[in-house]
Write an enzyme that holds these catalytic residues in place. Structure first.
Site: not given
Ligand code: ASP
Length: 325
Positions: A190, A218, A220-221, A241-242, A244
């Site tokens: 990301t 789906r 994510g964040d 990043t990670g 989410g």
């Protein structure tokens, strides 16, 4: 993508050595005006060849310089963020734009968001399939609509109507990628940028293909304001990043800002604490944060994170592994 194995490895790593907060120790000697990340994950020296190491550093450096040139000429922080992120979206090394990971149906669904610190205006797109540069679509949602987030086919149609470059979904199926690169970019990649312009305005942006094998639409964040991206001149700009889901549940990006605003913490302490709260819930990853004084924080709880910054004087700092400072 951060795997369960990595989660376990990292717990051992963290328990044995240092907490996420202790790992980050970047003290800028000069005012930072642009900070960048290219994803966090199982990024270790053992896994990285010297060639790939230098390719990553050179791409990130080009991205930093591209944003820097815009800021130097008096361009806005959002212009710098868009230019720096677009460059990474056009590079198959990163899980954003052309390098986006595949869903469980071997399609790509891209997410991006941007936020301006001067007026708290923000824009985001989620699950777009045909927009070459989702960060540009996110910006247009902010600038050309009265909304904050568009999703799916509607977001694709909006981007097309706004005149953005539209590509066939096959553009994102980069079959010609080397197998090794596919493996690397499946695990992390990301991208995010925070910039500070000559007017003193912050802007933060994030772009991703999400998580490999995702399904059911789906999200994510990364396209969620407050989770993956946040910017407020009074506090800081943040891109995460990670994993989410955990960043959504702990509103990580906003949490950094809130900790500065309501607890009076400095950016480094706030960034580390916000990331720790995400980590304590089970979410691994990292973030970049920049304030209007040019202080930067780049903490992460994984083994590595592609990260770096450029100062007002044009000095570039690029880091990849957990043992680099
Ligand atoms: N945060 C992104 C997501 O959950 C993925 C990543 O940053 O690696 O979609």
């Amino acid at each position: 993508m951060i795997t369960r194995t990595l989660f376990l490895i990292s717990i051992v790593h963290l328990l044995g050595c240092q907490s996420p907060s202790q790992k980050e120790a970047v003290v800028p000697k000069d005012k930072v005006i642009l900070v960048i990340h290219g994803g966090a994950g199982t990024i270790t020296r053992e896994k990285m060849s010297a060639t790939m190491d230098s390719i990553y550093r050179s791409v990130l450096q080009t991205s930093l310089r591209t944003g820097y040139d815009i800021l130097e000429k008096g361009g806005t922080s959002c212009d710098a963020v868009i230019a720096a992120i677009s460059l990474l979206e056009d590079n198959p090394l990163f899980n954003a734009g052309v390098g986006a990971v595949f869903t469980s149906e071997m399609t790509t669904e891209l997410d991006a968001s941007i936020m301006r610190g001067s007026d708290l205006n923000a824009g985001a797109v989620a699950g777009v399939k045909t927009v070459k540069n989702p960060i540009k679509a996110a910006f247009l949602v902010m600038e050309k609509s009265s909304h904050v987030m568009f999703s799916g086919a509607g977001a694709d149609a909006f981007a097309a109507e706004q005149g953005l470059e539209i590509v066939e979904p096959s553009y994102f199926s980069t079959q010609n990628r080397l197998e090794r690169l596919q493996q690397i970019q499946k695990e992390h990649g990301t991208v995010g940028v925070v910039a500070l312009d000559t007017e003193g305005n912050l802007c933060a942006g994030t772009s991703t293909g999400g998580m490999t094998n995702k399904k059911w639409g789906r999200i994510g964040d990364s396209p969620i304001i407050g989770a993956g991206t946040y910017a407020k001149n009074a506090t800081c700009g943040v891109s995460c990043t990670g994993y989410g889901e955990y960043f959504i549940r702990t509103a990580t990006a906003y949490n950094v800002s809130a900790l500065m605003e309501y607890k009076g913490l400095d950016i480094k302490t706030a960034a580390e604490l916000a990331l720790k709260q995400t980590y304590d819930l089970g979410g691994l990853g990292g973030l970049i944060a920049l304030d209007t004084a040019g202080n930067v924080a780049m903490p992460f709880s994984t083994e590595g994170m592609y990260r770096g910054y450029i100062t007002l004087s044009g000095a570039v700092k690029l880091l990849i592994y957990g043992d680099e400072e």
